[in-house]
Design a protein around this motif. Structure first.
Motif, PDB file in Angstrom:
ATOM      1  N   GLY A  63       0.818  -1.204   0.000  1.00  0.00           N
ATOM      2  CA  GLY A  63       0.000   0.000   0.000  1.00  0.00           C
ATOM      3  C   GLY A  63       0.852   1.255   0.000  1.00  0.00           C
ATOM      4  N   PHE A  64       1.898   1.241   0.831  1.00  0.00           N
ATOM      5  CA  PHE A  64       2.808   2.388   0.905  1.00  0.00           C
ATOM      6  C   PHE A  64       3.510   2.613  -0.437  1.00  0.00           C
ATOM      7  N   THR A  65       4.109   1.559  -0.995  1.00  0.00           N
ATOM      8  CA  THR A  65       4.857   1.733  -2.245  1.00  0.00           C
ATOM      9  C   THR A  65       3.929   2.109  -3.396  1.00  0.00           C
ATOM     10  N   ALA A  66       2.715   1.539  -3.416  1.00  0.00           N
ATOM     11  CA  ALA A  66       1.767   1.908  -4.468  1.00  0.00           C
ATOM     12  C   ALA A  66       1.351   3.370  -4.331  1.00  0.00           C
ATOM     13  N   PHE A  67       1.160   3.830  -3.092  1.00  0.00           N
ATOM     14  CA  PHE A  67       0.811   5.228  -2.867  1.00  0.00           C
ATOM     15  C   PHE A  67       1.918   6.152  -3.362  1.00  0.00           C
ATOM     16  N   VAL A  68       3.145   5.866  -2.965  1.00  0.00           N
ATOM     17  CA  VAL A  68       4.270   6.722  -3.353  1.00  0.00           C
ATOM     18  C   VAL A  68       4.466   6.700  -4.872  1.00  0.00           C
ATOM     19  N   ALA A  69       4.445   5.513  -5.461  1.00  0.00           N
ATOM     20  CA  ALA A  69       4.615   5.412  -6.921  1.00  0.00           C
ATOM     21  C   ALA A  69       3.472   6.114  -7.643  1.00  0.00           C
ATOM     22  N   GLY A  70       2.242   5.931  -7.160  1.00  0.00           N
ATOM     23  CA  GLY A  70       1.100   6.586  -7.775  1.00  0.00           C
ATOM     24  C   GLY A  70       1.162   8.096  -7.644  1.00  0.00           C
ATOM     25  N   ARG A 119       8.186  -3.189   7.741  1.00  0.00           N
ATOM     26  CA  ARG A 119       8.911  -3.193   6.469  1.00  0.00           C
ATOM     27  C   ARG A 119       9.339  -1.812   6.007  1.00  0.00           C
ATOM     28  N   LEU A 120       8.852  -0.785   6.671  1.00  0.00           N
ATOM     29  CA  LEU A 120       9.307   0.580   6.400  1.00  0.00           C
ATOM     30  C   LEU A 120      10.209   0.985   7.544  1.00  0.00           C
ATOM     31  N   ARG A 121      11.288   1.651   7.211  1.00  0.00           N
ATOM     32  CA  ARG A 121      12.220   2.123   8.241  1.00  0.00           C
ATOM     33  C   ARG A 121      11.441   2.784   9.373  1.00  0.00           C
ATOM     34  N   THR A 156      12.720   4.177  -7.476  1.00  0.00           N
ATOM     35  CA  THR A 156      13.094   2.826  -7.033  1.00  0.00           C
ATOM     36  C   THR A 156      14.261   2.895  -6.053  1.00  0.00           C
ATOM     37  N   PHE A 157      15.229   3.754  -6.322  1.00  0.00           N
ATOM     38  CA  PHE A 157      16.352   3.924  -5.380  1.00  0.00           C
ATOM     39  C   PHE A 157      15.839   4.386  -4.018  1.00  0.00           C
ATOM     40  N   PHE A 158      14.942   5.378  -4.036  1.00  0.00           N
ATOM     41  CA  PHE A 158      14.386   5.879  -2.778  1.00  0.00           C
ATOM     42  C   PHE A 158      13.652   4.768  -2.026  1.00  0.00           C
ATOM     43  N   LEU A 159      12.774   4.067  -2.724  1.00  0.00           N
ATOM     44  CA  LEU A 159      11.978   3.030  -2.064  1.00  0.00           C
ATOM     45  C   LEU A 159      12.852   1.903  -1.534  1.00  0.00           C
ATOM     46  N   ASP A 160      13.868   1.519  -2.290  1.00  0.00           N
ATOM     47  CA  ASP A 160      14.791   0.491  -1.793  1.00  0.00           C
ATOM     48  C   ASP A 160      15.481   0.950  -0.511  1.00  0.00           C
ATOM     49  N   GLY A 161      15.809   2.215  -0.444  1.00  0.00           N
ATOM     50  CA  GLY A 161      16.459   2.753   0.747  1.00  0.00           C
ATOM     51  C   GLY A 161      15.532   2.894   1.941  1.00  0.00           C
ATOM     52  N   LEU A 162      14.230   2.883   1.701  1.00  0.00           N
ATOM     53  CA  LEU A 162      13.263   3.029   2.789  1.00  0.00           C
ATOM     54  C   LEU A 162      12.852   1.697   3.411  1.00  0.00           C
ATOM     55  N   ARG A 163      13.209   0.614   2.756  1.00  0.00           N
ATOM     56  CA  ARG A 163      12.835  -0.708   3.276  1.00  0.00           C
ATOM     57  C   ARG A 163      13.607  -0.967   4.564  1.00  0.00           C
ATOM     58  N   ALA A 164      12.888  -1.372   5.589  1.00  0.00           N
ATOM     59  CA  ALA A 164      13.510  -1.672   6.879  1.00  0.00           C
ATOM     60  C   ALA A 164      14.415  -2.887   6.734  1.00  0.00           C
TER      61      ALA A 164
END
Length: 179
Positions: A63-70, A119-121, A156-164
């Motif tokens: 949900g988080f990644t879909a929101f940010v990407a959207g 799963r999020l920092r 994608t770089f940002f989201l990869d860096g946000l993964r806990a």
């Protein structure tokens, strides 16, 4: 015109596209801010829709990644929305402030769900999303149709860096502690 050129699109061109004179435009909208305040809430409603879909997703991280990407896809499609969310907002408009606050409230709920899911920092906040948003605004503005994938790659770089990660809890990076 705002969607194509951003919020600094010439008002004369907006009037011409609307097939009215500049005096007619000013009679209805005495300032650029008034015109932005009239059109922006409808565009911000799309952010509300993204947020509701993200909160309904049973998987908080997806949900988080879909929101940010959207969110960034909307911004890439609408340069005016991109400008507005990069803080070029008509601050004197109560309607715009309310719409922005709704979006912020949704983002905070989405972020909190993903953090609680693990799963999020744990140190990521809506203020961080705002900072990423300002950075992505520049990437989006510099992207052309031929290089549209650049903002996807950067996101994608940002989201990869946000993964806990397990190490995040042991040694969080701070401004005084470089990575």
């Amino acid at each position: 015109m705002f969607g194509e050129r951003g919020l600094d699109a010439p008002l004369e061109q907006i009037a011409r596209r609307a097939e009215v004179g500049i005096a007619t435009l000013y009679a209805h909208f005495p300032s650029r801010e008034a015109l932005v305040a009239a059109v922006l809430p409808a565009r911000l409603a799309a952010v509300d829709e993204l947020g509701e879909v993200a909160l309904a997703d049973p998987d908080p991280w997806l949900g988080f990644t879909a929101f940010v990407a959207g969110l960034f896809a909307l911004r890439a499609q609408d340069r005016g929305l991109n400008d507005a969310l990069a803080e070029w907002v008509a601050a004197d408009s109560e309607i715009v402030r309310e719409a922005c606050q709704r979006g912020l409230d949704l983002a905070e709920k989405i972020i909190e769900r993903a953090r609680l899911d693990g799963r999020l920092r744990s140190d990521f906040t809506s203020a961080d999303l705002s900072i990423i948003g300002r950075a992505m605004a520049h990437v989006i503005n510099e992207s052309t149709d031929a290089t549209a994938s650049e903002w996807h790659r950067c996101l994608t770089f940002f989201l990869d860096g946000l993964r806990a990660r397990p190490a995040d809890a042991d040694s969080p990076a701070t401004a005084s502690q470089p990575l």
